[in-house]
Design a protein around this motif. Structure first.
Motif, PDB file in Angstrom:
ATOM      1  N   GLN A  21     -18.871  58.294  -3.838  1.00 12.05           N
ATOM      2  CA  GLN A  21     -17.687  58.647  -4.734  1.00 12.05           C
ATOM      3  C   GLN A  21     -16.643  57.756  -4.621  1.00 12.05           C
ATOM      4  OE1 GLN A  21     -17.275  62.994  -3.601  1.00 12.05           O
ATOM      5  NE2 GLN A  21     -18.620  63.540  -5.383  1.00 12.05           N
ATOM      6  N   ILE A  22     -16.264  57.329  -3.157  1.00 15.94           N
ATOM      7  CA  ILE A  22     -15.043  56.649  -3.145  1.00 15.94           C
ATOM      8  C   ILE A  22     -15.337  55.074  -3.481  1.00 15.94           C
ATOM      9  CG2 ILE A  22     -13.896  55.309  -1.040  1.00 15.94           C
ATOM     10  CD1 ILE A  22     -14.058  58.343   0.479  1.00 15.94           C
ATOM     11  N   LEU A  23     -16.660  54.756  -3.333  1.00 17.23           N
ATOM     12  CA  LEU A  23     -17.026  53.363  -3.677  1.00 17.23           C
ATOM     13  C   LEU A  23     -16.645  53.250  -5.248  1.00 17.23           C
ATOM     14  CD1 LEU A  23     -19.846  52.566  -1.427  1.00 17.23           C
ATOM     15  CD2 LEU A  23     -17.694  51.616  -1.334  1.00 17.23           C
ATOM     16  N   GLU A  24     -17.248  54.307  -5.921  1.00  7.91           N
ATOM     17  CA  GLU A  24     -17.168  54.357  -7.312  1.00  7.91           C
ATOM     18  C   GLU A  24     -15.766  54.246  -7.762  1.00  7.91           C
ATOM     19  OE1 GLU A  24     -18.155  54.186 -11.508  1.00  7.91           O
ATOM     20  OE2 GLU A  24     -19.403  53.987  -9.594  1.00  7.91           O
ATOM     21  N   LEU A  25     -14.721  55.055  -7.131  1.00 10.87           N
ATOM     22  CA  LEU A  25     -13.620  55.101  -7.515  1.00 10.87           C
ATOM     23  C   LEU A  25     -12.974  53.419  -7.229  1.00 10.87           C
ATOM     24  CD1 LEU A  25     -12.388  58.322  -6.062  1.00 10.87           C
ATOM     25  CD2 LEU A  25     -12.408  57.740  -8.393  1.00 10.87           C
ATOM     26  N   GLU A  26     -13.048  53.057  -6.323  1.00 15.89           N
ATOM     27  CA  GLU A  26     -12.839  51.645  -5.866  1.00 15.89           C
ATOM     28  C   GLU A  26     -13.027  50.683  -6.862  1.00 15.89           C
ATOM     29  OE1 GLU A  26     -13.894  51.095  -1.786  1.00 15.89           O
ATOM     30  OE2 GLU A  26     -12.115  51.826  -1.010  1.00 15.89           O
ATOM     31  N   LYS A  27     -14.476  50.853  -7.498  1.00 14.27           N
ATOM     32  CA  LYS A  27     -14.883  50.055  -8.491  1.00 14.27           C
ATOM     33  C   LYS A  27     -14.350  50.159  -9.642  1.00 14.27           C
ATOM     34  CE  LYS A  27     -19.184  49.215 -11.362  1.00 14.27           C
ATOM     35  NZ  LYS A  27     -20.627  49.857 -11.383  1.00 14.27           N
ATOM     36  N   LEU A  28     -13.836  51.490 -10.131  1.00 18.32           N
ATOM     37  CA  LEU A  28     -13.098  51.473 -11.377  1.00 18.32           C
ATOM     38  C   LEU A  28     -11.907  51.249 -11.210  1.00 18.32           C
ATOM     39  CD1 LEU A  28     -14.156  55.324 -11.912  1.00 18.32           C
ATOM     40  CD2 LEU A  28     -14.603  53.230 -13.501  1.00 18.32           C
ATOM     41  N   SER A  29     -11.134  50.976 -10.108  1.00 17.03           N
ATOM     42  CA  SER A  29      -9.898  50.566  -9.863  1.00 17.03           C
ATOM     43  C   SER A  29      -9.703  49.064  -9.858  1.00 17.03           C
ATOM     44  CB  SER A  29      -9.080  51.143  -8.348  1.00 17.03           C
ATOM     45  OG  SER A  29      -8.100  50.467  -8.178  1.00 17.03           O
ATOM     46  N   LYS A  30     -10.761  48.323  -9.205  1.00 13.91           N
ATOM     47  CA  LYS A  30     -10.913  47.123  -9.402  1.00 13.91           C
ATOM     48  C   LYS A  30     -10.999  46.393 -10.640  1.00 13.91           C
ATOM     49  CE  LYS A  30     -13.375  43.116  -7.506  1.00 13.91           C
ATOM     50  NZ  LYS A  30     -14.460  42.775  -6.433  1.00 13.91           N
ATOM     51  N   ASN A  31     -11.873  47.185 -11.846  1.00  6.48           N
ATOM     52  CA  ASN A  31     -12.162  46.914 -13.110  1.00  6.48           C
ATOM     53  C   ASN A  31     -10.901  47.083 -13.803  1.00  6.48           C
ATOM     54  OD1 ASN A  31     -14.475  45.909 -12.548  1.00  6.48           O
ATOM     55  ND2 ASN A  31     -15.538  47.781 -12.860  1.00  6.48           N
ATOM     56  N   GLN A  32      -9.783  47.767 -13.142  1.00  8.83           N
ATOM     57  CA  GLN A  32      -8.517  48.508 -13.939  1.00  8.83           C
ATOM     58  C   GLN A  32      -8.693  49.533 -14.805  1.00  8.83           C
ATOM     59  OE1 GLN A  32      -6.645  44.661 -15.300  1.00  8.83           O
ATOM     60  NE2 GLN A  32      -5.945  44.055 -13.272  1.00  8.83           N
ATOM     61  N   ASN A  33      -9.668  50.413 -14.709  1.00 10.73           N
ATOM     62  CA  ASN A  33      -9.919  51.381 -15.643  1.00 10.73           C
ATOM     63  C   ASN A  33      -9.058  52.750 -15.120  1.00 10.73           C
ATOM     64  OD1 ASN A  33     -12.890  50.105 -15.124  1.00 10.73           O
ATOM     65  ND2 ASN A  33     -12.481  50.673 -17.151  1.00 10.73           N
ATOM     66  N   ILE A  34      -8.817  52.544 -13.647  1.00 14.36           N
ATOM     67  CA  ILE A  34      -7.951  53.619 -13.247  1.00 14.36           C
ATOM     68  C   ILE A  34      -6.811  53.100 -12.286  1.00 14.36           C
ATOM     69  CG2 ILE A  34      -9.690  55.480 -13.372  1.00 14.36           C
ATOM     70  CD1 ILE A  34     -10.158  55.230 -10.349  1.00 14.36           C
TER      71      ILE A  34
END
Length: 53
Positions: A21-34
Motif C-alpha cells: 500500500q505504501i509503495l502504491e501511494l509513493e507511485k501515485l505521488s511520484k506521478n503527481q496524482n496525489i
C-alpha cells in the motif's frame, strides 16, 4: 523470537500488505496524482524524516 522480528509470524502477511500500500501511494505521488505527506506524532512533512534508528 525477538519482538521486532516479524518473519514467520502472522504479522508477515499484514506487513506485506501495508508495504504494498505504501509503495502504491509513493507511485501515485511520484506521478503527481496525489500529494503525499509523511508524518508522525511530532510533525508532518513532504519529505521523509526519521530522526531515530
Amino acid at each position: 523470537m525477538h519482538k521486532n522480528n516479524i518473519q514467520g509470524s502472522a504479522n508477515t502477511v499484514l506487513y506485506a500488505i501495508k508495504k504494498e500500500q505504501i509503495l502504491e501511494l509513493e507511485k501515485l505521488s511520484k506521478n503527481q496524482n496525489i500529494d503525499l505527506y509523511n508524518g508522525d506524532e511530532s510533525h508532518f512533512s513532504s519529505e521523509d524524516y526519521v530522526p531515530y534508528g
